[in-house]
Design a protein around this motif. Structure first.
Motif, mmCIF file in Angstrom:
data_model
loop_
_atom_site.group_PDB
_atom_site.id
_atom_site.type_symbol
_atom_site.label_atom_id
_atom_site.label_comp_id
_atom_site.label_asym_id
_atom_site.label_seq_id
_atom_site.Cartn_x
_atom_site.Cartn_y
_atom_site.Cartn_z
ATOM 1 N N THR A 20 3.257 5.584 -11.570
ATOM 2 C CA THR A 20 2.692 4.351 -11.042
ATOM 3 C C THR A 20 3.745 3.254 -11.020
ATOM 4 O OG1 THR A 20 0.533 4.962 -11.887
ATOM 5 C CG2 THR A 20 0.855 2.648 -11.361
ATOM 6 N N ILE A 21 4.481 3.104 -12.112
ATOM 7 C CA ILE A 21 5.507 2.081 -12.174
ATOM 8 C C ILE A 21 6.613 2.362 -11.160
ATOM 9 C CG2 ILE A 21 7.331 1.143 -13.653
ATOM 10 C CD1 ILE A 21 5.356 1.566 -16.016
ATOM 11 N N ALA A 22 6.976 3.615 -10.975
ATOM 12 C CA ALA A 22 8.052 3.969 -10.054
ATOM 13 C C ALA A 22 7.707 3.606 -8.612
ATOM 14 C CB ALA A 22 8.363 5.457 -10.166
ATOM 15 N N ASN A 23 6.427 3.538 -8.272
ATOM 16 C CA ASN A 23 6.030 3.208 -6.905
ATOM 17 C C ASN A 23 6.045 1.711 -6.631
ATOM 18 O OD1 ASN A 23 5.665 5.849 -6.133
ATOM 19 N ND2 ASN A 23 3.556 5.900 -6.833
ATOM 20 N N VAL A 24 6.209 0.876 -7.658
ATOM 21 C CA VAL A 24 6.237 -0.562 -7.489
ATOM 22 C C VAL A 24 7.662 -0.973 -7.150
ATOM 23 C CG1 VAL A 24 5.860 -2.769 -8.628
ATOM 24 C CG2 VAL A 24 4.294 -0.877 -9.044
ATOM 25 N N LEU A 25 7.784 -1.807 -6.141
ATOM 26 C CA LEU A 25 9.100 -2.228 -5.672
ATOM 27 C C LEU A 25 9.681 -3.360 -6.503
ATOM 28 C CD1 LEU A 25 8.462 -2.440 -1.830
ATOM 29 C CD2 LEU A 25 9.706 -0.675 -3.046
ATOM 30 N N ALA A 45 3.578 -12.597 -5.527
ATOM 31 C CA ALA A 45 2.884 -12.547 -4.231
ATOM 32 C C ALA A 45 3.747 -11.834 -3.187
ATOM 33 C CB ALA A 45 2.526 -13.955 -3.759
ATOM 34 N N ALA A 46 5.027 -12.185 -3.144
ATOM 35 C CA ALA A 46 5.938 -11.556 -2.175
ATOM 36 C C ALA A 46 6.056 -10.059 -2.418
ATOM 37 C CB ALA A 46 7.311 -12.225 -2.240
ATOM 38 N N MET A 47 6.152 -9.667 -3.670
ATOM 39 C CA MET A 47 6.307 -8.247 -3.976
ATOM 40 C C MET A 47 5.003 -7.481 -3.784
ATOM 41 S SD MET A 47 9.463 -8.072 -4.248
ATOM 42 C CE MET A 47 9.489 -6.319 -4.555
ATOM 43 N N ASN A 48 3.851 -8.124 -3.988
ATOM 44 C CA ASN A 48 2.587 -7.466 -3.656
ATOM 45 C C ASN A 48 2.540 -7.153 -2.171
ATOM 46 O OD1 ASN A 48 1.156 -7.069 -6.061
ATOM 47 N ND2 ASN A 48 0.408 -9.173 -6.074
ATOM 48 N N TYR A 49 2.988 -8.096 -1.346
ATOM 49 C CA TYR A 49 2.984 -7.862 0.096
ATOM 50 C C TYR A 49 3.988 -6.767 0.466
ATOM 51 C CZ TYR A 49 1.986 -9.142 4.932
ATOM 52 O OH TYR A 49 1.574 -9.139 6.247
ATOM 53 N N ALA A 50 5.136 -6.767 -0.195
ATOM 54 C CA ALA A 50 6.123 -5.704 0.039
ATOM 55 C C ALA A 50 5.538 -4.350 -0.349
ATOM 56 C CB ALA A 50 7.393 -5.990 -0.758
ATOM 57 N N ASN A 51 4.821 -4.307 -1.466
ATOM 58 C CA ASN A 51 4.190 -3.054 -1.884
ATOM 59 C C ASN A 51 3.142 -2.600 -0.875
ATOM 60 O OD1 ASN A 51 5.363 -2.040 -4.361
ATOM 61 N ND2 ASN A 51 4.715 -3.972 -5.260
ATOM 62 N N PHE A 52 2.466 -3.547 -0.239
ATOM 63 C CA PHE A 52 1.524 -3.182 0.831
ATOM 64 C C PHE A 52 2.257 -2.471 1.961
ATOM 65 C CE2 PHE A 52 0.057 -4.576 5.064
ATOM 66 C CZ PHE A 52 -1.027 -3.721 5.177
ATOM 67 N N TRP A 53 3.360 -3.049 2.436
ATOM 68 C CA TRP A 53 4.097 -2.413 3.538
ATOM 69 C C TRP A 53 4.720 -1.096 3.094
ATOM 70 C CZ3 TRP A 53 2.944 -3.245 8.229
ATOM 71 C CH2 TRP A 53 2.420 -4.481 8.599
ATOM 72 N N ASN A 54 5.071 -0.993 1.822
ATOM 73 C CA ASN A 54 5.669 0.237 1.315
ATOM 74 C C ASN A 54 4.649 1.369 1.207
ATOM 75 O OD1 ASN A 54 7.922 1.738 0.172
ATOM 76 N ND2 ASN A 54 6.842 1.575 -1.766
ATOM 77 N N THR A 55 3.420 1.047 0.827
ATOM 78 C CA THR A 55 2.421 2.082 0.563
ATOM 79 C C THR A 55 1.299 2.156 1.586
ATOM 80 O OG1 THR A 55 1.014 0.621 -0.769
ATOM 81 C CG2 THR A 55 2.785 1.821 -1.928
ATOM 82 N N GLY A 56 1.032 1.054 2.280
ATOM 83 C CA GLY A 56 -0.117 0.990 3.182
ATOM 84 C C GLY A 56 -1.426 0.741 2.445
ATOM 85 N N GLU A 57 -1.364 0.548 1.124
ATOM 86 C CA GLU A 57 -2.578 0.348 0.331
ATOM 87 C C GLU A 57 -3.111 -1.070 0.507
ATOM 88 O OE1 GLU A 57 -2.448 1.709 -3.723
ATOM 89 O OE2 GLU A 57 -1.041 3.313 -3.171
ATOM 90 N N GLU A 58 -4.331 -1.155 1.017
ATOM 91 C CA GLU A 58 -4.984 -2.415 1.335
ATOM 92 C C GLU A 58 -5.055 -3.365 0.137
ATOM 93 O OE1 GLU A 58 -9.490 -3.596 2.600
ATOM 94 O OE2 GLU A 58 -8.598 -1.894 3.666
ATOM 95 N N LYS A 59 -5.215 -2.827 -1.059
ATOM 96 C CA LYS A 59 -5.368 -3.673 -2.255
ATOM 97 C C LYS A 59 -4.178 -4.608 -2.425
ATOM 98 C CE LYS A 59 -3.328 -0.450 -5.551
ATOM 99 N NZ LYS A 59 -3.500 0.315 -6.761
ATOM 100 N N TYR A 60 -2.965 -4.144 -2.080
ATOM 101 C CA TYR A 60 -1.789 -4.999 -2.210
ATOM 102 C C TYR A 60 -1.829 -6.152 -1.214
ATOM 103 C CZ TYR A 60 0.451 -1.522 -5.236
ATOM 104 O OH TYR A 60 0.763 -0.669 -6.271
ATOM 105 N N ALA A 61 -2.261 -5.904 0.015
ATOM 106 C CA ALA A 61 -2.362 -6.975 1.003
ATOM 107 C C ALA A 61 -3.397 -7.998 0.567
ATOM 108 C CB ALA A 61 -2.716 -6.408 2.376
ATOM 109 N N ARG A 62 -4.530 -7.533 0.106
ATOM 110 C CA ARG A 62 -5.599 -8.452 -0.320
ATOM 111 C C ARG A 62 -5.180 -9.256 -1.545
ATOM 112 N NH1 ARG A 62 -9.542 -8.231 3.091
ATOM 113 N NH2 ARG A 62 -10.074 -6.272 4.147
#
Length: 169
Positions: A20-25, A45-62
């Motif tokens: 899980t930690i390894a997938n966080v940018l 906030a910026a890294m949550n959005y980056a994680n959204f683009w990295n994974t496609g997981e909606e939770k990060y965008a929200r």
């Protein structure tokens, strides 16, 4: 036997936690005028959005985007707000199913974060009349976020579509 079971459980949990930690940018380069709680909130906030683009997981965008988020440079035809971003990600992932991003540089100044991205993957989907054949995709993009109360309110972005389209030919 109990000790063996405990060892297996602890090892399994450690592996899951590490994955899980390894997938966080994290940004390759991080620059901020200060290390205040405000700057760290902007970074999150910026890294949550980056994680959204990295994974496609909606939770990060929200988590990253303000409920009335505004894309200041939307492509023609994109829906407004969070729903437009979610739809864009789903569409792009149909074309590049293994899409991932790197955050090459994160700069925080006041209420703004500037992010230099690198989008990578393989073009295996179909875009218009072009059918992907696994071509390598590797193109840069840059975003500027205005962030308040830990959420991105506005986003200005520029993708290097010239490089992208030269790679999908």
């Amino acid at each position: 036997m109990k000790n063996l079971v405990k060892l297996v459980v602890i090892t399994s949990l450690s592996i899951i936690s590490y994955t899980t930690i390894a997938n966080v940018l994290d940004p390759n380069i991080f620059v901020s005028a200060d290390q205040s709680a405000h700057s760290m909130e902007i970074k999150e906030a910026a890294m949550n959005y980056a994680n959204f683009w990295n994974t496609g997981e909606e939770k990060y965008a929200r988590e990253a985007l303000f409920k009335d988020f505004k894309d200041m440079t939307p492509p023609e035809g994109r829906k407004a707000g969070i729903e437009g971003v979610l739809e864009a990600s789903r569409s792009f992932r149909k074309v590049i199913p293994n899409l991932h991003v790197e955050v090459e540089h994160l700069l925080i100044t006041g209420d703004y974060a500037t992010v230099r991205y690198r989008f990578k993957g393989n073009f295996n989907g179909k875009m218009g009349d072009i059918q992907g054949k696994g071509q390598i995709i590797d193109f840069p993009a840059a975003d500027i976020y205005e962030i308040h109360d830990g959420k991105i309110m506005k986003n200005w972005h520029l993708e290097d579509y010239n490089t992208f389209f030269s790679q999908v030919k």
